[in-house]
Scaffold this active site. Structure first.
Site, mmCIF file in Angstrom:
data_model
loop_
_atom_site.group_PDB
_atom_site.id
_atom_site.type_symbol
_atom_site.label_atom_id
_atom_site.label_comp_id
_atom_site.label_asym_id
_atom_site.label_seq_id
_atom_site.Cartn_x
_atom_site.Cartn_y
_atom_site.Cartn_z
ATOM 1 N N ARG A 8 0.822 -1.206 0.000
ATOM 2 C CA ARG A 8 0.000 0.000 0.000
ATOM 3 C C ARG A 8 0.864 1.267 0.000
ATOM 4 O O ARG A 8 0.351 2.359 -0.204
ATOM 5 C CB ARG A 8 -0.922 0.007 1.234
ATOM 6 C CG ARG A 8 -1.911 -1.131 1.229
ATOM 7 C CD ARG A 8 -2.603 -1.274 2.567
ATOM 8 N NE ARG A 8 -3.577 -0.238 2.825
ATOM 9 C CZ ARG A 8 -4.851 -0.270 2.478
ATOM 10 N NH1 ARG A 8 -5.310 -1.314 1.827
ATOM 11 N NH2 ARG A 8 -5.658 0.701 2.777
ATOM 12 N N TRP B 34 0.865 6.586 4.851
ATOM 13 C CA TRP B 34 1.130 7.265 3.578
ATOM 14 C C TRP B 34 0.574 8.656 3.800
ATOM 15 O O TRP B 34 -0.639 8.846 3.874
ATOM 16 C CB TRP B 34 0.411 6.508 2.452
ATOM 17 C CG TRP B 34 0.290 7.257 1.170
ATOM 18 C CD1 TRP B 34 -0.773 8.009 0.757
ATOM 19 C CD2 TRP B 34 1.249 7.312 0.111
ATOM 20 N NE1 TRP B 34 -0.517 8.527 -0.486
ATOM 21 C CE2 TRP B 34 0.707 8.114 -0.911
ATOM 22 C CE3 TRP B 34 2.521 6.758 -0.081
ATOM 23 C CZ2 TRP B 34 1.374 8.374 -2.091
ATOM 24 C CZ3 TRP B 34 3.186 7.025 -1.265
ATOM 25 C CH2 TRP B 34 2.615 7.816 -2.248
ATOM 26 N N GLU C 84 -4.721 11.174 -23.952
ATOM 27 C CA GLU C 84 -4.394 10.309 -22.814
ATOM 28 C C GLU C 84 -4.659 8.838 -23.166
ATOM 29 O O GLU C 84 -3.869 7.960 -22.814
ATOM 30 C CB GLU C 84 -5.212 10.746 -21.584
ATOM 31 C CG GLU C 84 -5.048 9.886 -20.344
ATOM 32 C CD GLU C 84 -3.639 9.882 -19.734
ATOM 33 O OE1 GLU C 84 -2.788 10.685 -20.154
ATOM 34 O OE2 GLU C 84 -3.399 9.044 -18.852
ATOM 35 N N LYS D 23 -1.788 5.869 -23.169
ATOM 36 C CA LYS D 23 -1.898 4.569 -22.463
ATOM 37 C C LYS D 23 -1.611 3.425 -23.430
ATOM 38 O O LYS D 23 -0.919 2.471 -23.099
ATOM 39 C CB LYS D 23 -3.297 4.351 -21.854
ATOM 40 C CG LYS D 23 -3.713 5.269 -20.740
ATOM 41 C CD LYS D 23 -2.987 5.036 -19.438
ATOM 42 C CE LYS D 23 -1.774 5.922 -19.331
ATOM 43 N NZ LYS D 23 -1.793 7.047 -18.481
ATOM 44 N N HIS E 7 -6.770 18.288 -42.304
ATOM 45 C CA HIS E 7 -5.613 19.131 -42.628
ATOM 46 C C HIS E 7 -4.333 18.301 -42.742
ATOM 47 O O HIS E 7 -3.240 18.839 -42.618
ATOM 48 C CB HIS E 7 -5.476 20.234 -41.577
ATOM 49 C CG HIS E 7 -6.685 21.124 -41.533
ATOM 50 N ND1 HIS E 7 -6.960 22.053 -42.509
ATOM 51 C CD2 HIS E 7 -7.730 21.166 -40.664
ATOM 52 C CE1 HIS E 7 -8.108 22.651 -42.233
ATOM 53 N NE2 HIS E 7 -8.593 22.120 -41.112
ATOM 54 N N LYS F 3 8.489 4.968 -13.239
ATOM 55 C CA LYS F 3 7.371 5.642 -12.570
ATOM 56 C C LYS F 3 7.737 7.091 -12.237
ATOM 57 O O LYS F 3 6.899 7.968 -12.259
ATOM 58 C CB LYS F 3 7.000 4.868 -11.307
ATOM 59 C CG LYS F 3 5.755 5.375 -10.608
ATOM 60 C CD LYS F 3 4.490 4.992 -11.356
ATOM 61 C CE LYS F 3 3.258 5.642 -10.800
ATOM 62 N NZ LYS F 3 2.197 5.744 -11.816
HETATM 63 C C1 F6R Z 1 1.765 8.196 -18.183
HETATM 64 C C2 F6R Z 1 2.734 8.525 -17.163
HETATM 65 C C3 F6R Z 1 3.738 9.579 -17.448
HETATM 66 C C4 F6R Z 1 3.714 10.610 -16.314
HETATM 67 C C5 F6R Z 1 4.839 11.645 -16.495
HETATM 68 C C6 F6R Z 1 4.795 12.708 -15.431
HETATM 69 O O1 F6R Z 1 1.003 7.099 -17.834
HETATM 70 O O2 F6R Z 1 2.721 7.968 -16.100
HETATM 71 O O3 F6R Z 1 3.510 10.200 -18.662
HETATM 72 O O4 F6R Z 1 2.454 11.219 -16.320
HETATM 73 O O5 F6R Z 1 6.082 10.993 -16.448
HETATM 74 O O6 F6R Z 1 4.957 12.165 -14.167
HETATM 75 P P1 F6R Z 1 4.624 12.980 -12.863
HETATM 76 O O7 F6R Z 1 3.149 13.209 -12.846
HETATM 77 O O8 F6R Z 1 5.087 12.106 -11.736
HETATM 78 O O9 F6R Z 1 5.376 14.267 -12.944
#
Ligand code: F6R
Length: 641
Positions: free
Chosen positions: A35, A106, A514, A518, A537, A636
């Site tokens: 978590r 958290w 978006e 994904k 265009h 991440k």
């Molecule tokens: C898309 C994704 C990345 C983040 C980007 C910004 O799924 O995870 O495009 O959105 O790297 O990350 P943060 O929000 O942590 O600045």
């Protein structure tokens, strides 16, 4: 997302096995590790032979022993070190540990630190509480408690609970005192309480935050999630909203908040630990995608006053200065940039402030025109994205007002900006943003409403109505999520395609962006998004028989113009998947595959419409056998330029 655990067990050696209670609590907290946490703590109670609470030799009062640590390494090592001297105490001459509560925190309220770590105690030190959730009326309660002489030690909303219970304990037992205290709290909570003066039981209560219970031979326990109980309990139960329970080694008594008895019904648990940590989903992305309705509820909590107006003093910019804002810049990367693009429509429509949305790595090098009337909003779920941090530094050096929107308390971006609006989505483990994205949209839209409120551009009843509409979103999102099987059948139909086009208008365009992101990230397909009006265009040259076009064609979005765009690509042989509102047969008749979503109030459609697109990418990736939680080449947190 905090994790709580509470255990009360018999002191009979035959029933306890060889593990001491501190060891058992640590192993339960370990099982809640997924978590995410930044601090942890445990409180323990001992009883003497005969079952009376152990009395402190100095104070001559029953005691609670508390151990807390900020866990910078994201492991429980710091806490384990503190517990070392007593870790193996099963049957000591100084009394046996028979009950304990534990917590992984958290941070949502107050930075991660030992002082803010749970368990929290009342002024007398007799009560200890662990809490998961958000107390909405914490400001009022803190004022009331300090006015009646309570000393609040931490910056958390959770500590208030211990003091509220303390206020009630003078003439009633812990169960009744907790019941009365709970009536003063609004928000979400799962709470476990230990009282030095109640040696053989613990009390737990919940509303909206999860709490499961388990019993085994001579043990009764409760936790935020099933994994903590696996291996210790043989029968499992769920405590329902607004139920309160007193647990002891061989009994559980459950009541509602009026004091009427309730029955507990056992639930079947057949998960192993790995499945349980993902709440039964195959992966974290599946779990997090499905947590979006709850995450949005948490984002909305505590920011709406009883009269229906918004309170956002977390911006730490005074009202007059915010009223002066004549230009907003939202900066972010990837999904965070897309959430800004969606919010632009609300910022300009509700607050009538010209708004620019910038990719952080472009903003910082393009010499933007900033001054003291500008407001720069840095959006970053991790709070650590290097380009966004640099963009914020640039804004600060121009004497501009700066705030951030983040999911991680005390992350770098929050330390660089005075004010922070936390999204409160809970930890996101999957690399592809899902719940952090949808909560960013809501946080930004709340900011837009707040600016409109300050500038007097919307009447109070208009603001109230929009906030009420926002509160309906979690249910609408849930309906969209429940249609995952239908999305899977569409994914199966288009699984062999390599190139996908996404089109939309108005907020449907960033939703398309978006959705395409994904698809690229986790299914490794070339997915390009365009404003639907731009097709002719240039990009339309790429449409040929069999090309897949995904059209965000829900009602609010220049709907009839979308019909024309769908016809343009259909007439060139494209296979069209439409994101369409329920009962919109007209649009459905134009497309090859319709993915229906419930209709939402104006400007609030993005968080619902994105769900089938998230699900489509998810199912496509899984059909291809890819790891959706850890896509190749991606991290991440992007802490480099
Ligand atoms: C898309 C994704 C990345 C983040 C980007 C910004 O799924 O995870 O495009 O959105 O790297 O990350 P943060 O929000 O942590 O600045």
């Amino acid at each position: 997302m905090c994790g709580i655990v509470a255990i009360v067990r018999s002191t009979t050696p035959e029933e306890n096995g060889s593990e001491s209670l501190p060891e058992v609590l640590i192993s339960c907290l370990n099982k809640l590790e997924y978590r995410g946490y930044d601090s942890a703590g445990i409180a323990l109670g001992r009883v003497e032979e005969g079952g009376a609470s152990l009395v402190d030799s100095d104070t001559k009062r029953p005691t609670i022993e508390r151990f807390r640590a900020a866990v910078s390494t994201r492991s429980l090592e710091e806490l384990k070190k503190l517990l070392e001297p007593i870790a193996h105490t099963t049957h000591a001459p100084t009394g046996n540990y028979n009950r304990g509560i534990g917590h992984t925190r958290w941070a949502t309220h107050g930075r991660p630190s030992e002082r803010n770590a749970h368990p929290h105690q009342d002024c007398s030190g007799s009560i200890a509480v662990v809490h998961n959730g958000i107390i909405e009326n914490w400001r009022e309660l803190a004022d009331e408690l300090t006015a009646t002489g309570h000393h609040l030690e931490s910056e958390t909303d959770s500590e208030l609970i211990a003091h509220l219970i303390e206020e009630e304990t003078s003439d009633v037992d812990l169960l009744e005192a907790t019941r009365r205290a709970t009536k003063r709290i609004s928000g979400s909570f799962a709470i476990a309480i230990m009282d030095a003066n109640s040696p053989n039981s613990l009390v737990v209560v919940r509303r909206l935050s999860p709490l499961v219970m388990g019993t085994g031979k001579g043990i009764c326990m409760t936790a935020s999630d099933i994994p903590a109980l696996l291996g210790l309990a043989d029968t499992y139960y769920v405590l329902e909203d607004d139920e309160i329970a007193e647990i002891s080694p061989d009994s559980i008594r459950v009541f509602d908040l009026n004091g009427d008895t309730r029955e507990l019904h056992p639930i079947l648990v057949s998960w192993d630990i790995s499945a349980a940590q993902k709440s039964g989903y195959d992966d974290f992305m599946g779990k997090e995608l499905n947590e979006q309705p709850t995450a949005i509820k948490d984002t909305l909590l505590g920011r709406v006053a009883t009269n229906g107006s918004l309170t956002m003093d977390e911006t730490r910019i005074d009202d007059d200065a915010l009223r002066d804002v004549d230009k907003v810049f939202v900066v972010g990367c990837g999904s965070s940039f897309h959430s800004g693009l969606i919010a632009k429509y609300a910022l300009e429509h509700w607050a009538r402030i010209p708004t620019e949305i910038d990719i952080s790595s472009e903003f910082r090098y393009r010499d933007p025109i900033l001054n003291s009337s500008s407001l720069v909003v840095g959006v970053s779920q991790s709070g650590e994205t290097m380009d966004t941090l640099r963009a914020i530094s640039l804004a600060k050096s121009s004497k501009t007002k700066v705030i951030s929107i983040s999911n991680v308390v005390d992350s770098s971006i929050t330390r660089h900006t005075g004010g922070v609006i936390y999204t409160r989505a809970g930890p996101e483990v999957g690399v592809a943003a899902t719940k952090t994205f949808s909560t960013q949209i809501i946080a930004l839209q709340m900011l837009a409403l707040y600016l409109a409120q300050l500038k007097g551009l919307l009447y109070p009843d208009e603001i109230k109505t929009i906030l009420e509409q926002m509160r309906t979103l979690p249910d609408l999102m849930q309906i969209a999520l429940d249609r995952s099987e239908k999305v899977l059948t569409v994914a199966e139909e288009i699984a062999s395609k390599r190139d996908l086009f996404y089109i939309g208008r108005n907020t449907g365009y960033p939703v398309a962006l978006e959705g395409a992101l994904k698809m690229k990230e986790i299914a490794y397909l070339r997915a390009e998004a365009y404003p639907a009006g731009e097709l002719k265009h240039g990009p339309i040259a790429l449409i040929e028989p069999g090309t897949v076009v995904i059209a965000v064609a829900t009602r609010g979005r220049l709907w009839e113009k979308m019909h024309a765009n769908i016809s343009e690509v259909k007439s060139r042989g494209a296979t069209v998947v439409g994101i369409i509102n329920d009962e919109d047969d007209q649009t459905a008749s134009l497309v090859d595959y319709a993915l229906f979503v419930p209709r939402t109030p104006p400007l609030l459609d993005a968080v619902v419409d994105i769900i089938p697109l998230q699900l489509l990418a998810y199912h496509m990736a899984k059909l291809k056998g890819f790891n959706v939680d850890r896509p190749r080449n991606l991290a991440k947190t992007v802490t480099v330029e």
